[in-house]
Design a protein around this motif. Structure first.
Motif, short mmCIF file in Angstrom:
data_model
loop_
_atom_site.label_atom_id
_atom_site.label_comp_id
_atom_site.label_asym_id
_atom_site.label_seq_id
_atom_site.Cartn_x
_atom_site.Cartn_y
_atom_site.Cartn_z
N SER A 182 0.73 3.91 -3.17
CA SER A 182 0.19 5.23 -2.82
C SER A 182 1.09 6.37 -3.27
N GLN A 183 2.32 6.03 -3.68
CA GLN A 183 3.23 7.06 -4.14
C GLN A 183 3.00 7.44 -5.61
N LEU B 264 0.81 -1.21 0.00
CA LEU B 264 0.00 0.00 0.00
C LEU B 264 0.85 1.26 0.00
N LEU C 256 -3.29 4.76 5.24
CA LEU C 256 -2.59 4.51 3.98
C LEU C 256 -3.54 4.51 2.78
N THR C 257 -4.75 3.98 2.96
CA THR C 257 -5.65 3.81 1.81
C THR C 257 -6.54 5.02 1.56
N THR C 258 -6.45 6.04 2.40
CA THR C 258 -7.17 7.29 2.15
C THR C 258 -6.19 8.46 2.27
N LYS C 259 -6.49 9.52 1.54
CA LYS C 259 -5.73 10.77 1.65
C LYS C 259 -6.73 11.91 1.81
N PHE D 198 -6.97 7.55 -3.78
CA PHE D 198 -7.08 7.51 -2.32
C PHE D 198 -7.67 8.81 -1.77
N GLN D 199 -7.44 9.92 -2.47
CA GLN D 199 -8.08 11.18 -2.06
C GLN D 199 -9.60 11.10 -2.26
N ILE E 104 -2.91 6.70 -8.15
CA ILE E 104 -3.41 6.01 -6.95
C ILE E 104 -3.56 7.00 -5.80
N LYS E 105 -2.66 7.96 -5.72
CA LYS E 105 -2.79 8.99 -4.68
C LYS E 105 -4.10 9.74 -4.84
N SER F 174 -11.16 -1.21 3.67
CA SER F 174 -9.80 -1.32 4.19
C SER F 174 -9.80 -1.97 5.56
#
Length: 320
Positions: A168-169, A164, A282-285, A177-178, A173-174, A213
């Motif tokens: 996420s980088q 993850l 990790l899975t949300t921003k 996750f947002q 995907i970032k 998640s």
């Protein structure tokens, strides 16, 4: 207000958008490159058999997972198609038509395949590989099967966190996750009875107890407990056992997730859901205002169509 207090909604982040599942319809809202928001509205088809099955504890979780994967792939495909179309518009002057068409098709088929297979394949990988690794490293170190199961669970969590973190980088995907965070904020705001404006929704946490998640981390923890009731003599037996018990682990994990969500307002017991919330870091921003606006638009449209469906006026709602 009674509707708000009893209605339970779920959602899913898609490429540049959010999907919400209502009682009668699934709605996806996507932000296009021209800043317009477009929608995919898919009415639910009644299925009496599935409705009955989803009332049975431990089985309903498995049915829900399969159904969500099937529904989600359609909405992921829609968002991927919209994204591919917008990206193609930027490069159409330098790309040949056949190359652009091929790129679009690859994007669409790739996301659809991920939507259908990612959970099943991913769960098998994260179930079987840690068992191999633990057996390879600690197989002859001791005989205690419970300790082996515990180490296997630790390896699963480490693999999951590393995976993850690295995905996420990547920019796409970032942003995904947002939108995941935006989905959670809207649901939390609705459940709190707050006005669904960008300013109000942004006040809520991007973490939510009823998230997929959280379900993932619960499958690891529940698996450690369930596997401890069984023994094996060879790695082959261990792998077969994991595959056979996978539906059991999924079914029990779903019930645990429901249970922790029901207890989240009890001061001491609310900590049962903490592992799932930690994984969501990790899975949300944190979403920006535009992303929250898309999530609100999707949720409001879903609620609007659900309201018309309840009165038998779906066609009228879809023509708005």
């Amino acid at each position: 207000m009674s509707d708000k207090s009893t209605a339970i909604y779920g959602g899913q982040a898609v490429i540049e958008g959010v999907m919400f599942a209502g009682k009668h319809v699934h709605v996806t809202a996507v932000r296009r490159k021209d800043q317009q928001i477009t929608f995919l509205e898919v009415p639910k088809k009644p299925n009496n058999f599935l409705t009955k099955i989803k009332k049975i504890p431990f089985i309903r979780g498995i049915v829900g997972i399969v159904e969500s994967a099937a529904k989600g792939s359609q909405h992921l495909t829609y968002s991927a198609e919209a994204y591919a179309e917008d990206e193609s518009d930027k490069t159409e002057k330098v790309e040949k038509p056949k190359e652009k068409e091929r790129w679009n098709l690859t994007m669409i088929l790739g996301v659809a395949l991920v939507g259908i297979l990612s959970f099943v394949v991913g769960k098998l990988i994260f179930t079987l590989v840690p068992a191999f690794v633990e057996g390879w490293i600690f197989g002859h170190a001791f005989e205690n099967k419970i300790l082996h199961n515990l180490l296997e669970g630790v390896i699963k969590i480490v693999f999951l966190l590393i995976y993850l973190f690295f995905i996420s980088q990547t920019p796409i995907i970032k942003r995904l996750f947002q939108y995941h965070g935006a989905e959670h904020k809207v649901i939390s705001a609705f459940e709190a009875g707050s006005n669904l404006t960008v300013a109000e929704v942004q006040k809520f946490s991007r973490l939510h107890y009823r998230c997929g998640s959280s379900f993932i981390i619960f499958t690891v923890l529940v698996g450690i407990v369930i596997y401890s009731f069984f023994t094996w003599d060879t790695m082959g037996e261990r792998i077969v056992q994991r595959i056979i018990l996978l539906p059991v682990v999924l079914g029990v994990s779903y019930e645990v997730l429901r249970w922790t969500n029901a207890l989240r307002d009890i001061p001491v017991l609310k900590w049962l859901g903490a592992p799932g919330l930690w994984l969501q870091l990790l899975t949300t921003k944190e979403p920006n205002d535009d992303q929250v606006a898309v999530s609100i638009a999707s949720f409001n449209r879903m609620r609007e169509l659900d309201g018309h469906a309840s009165t038998g006026n779906v066609a009228a709602a879809q023509s708005l």
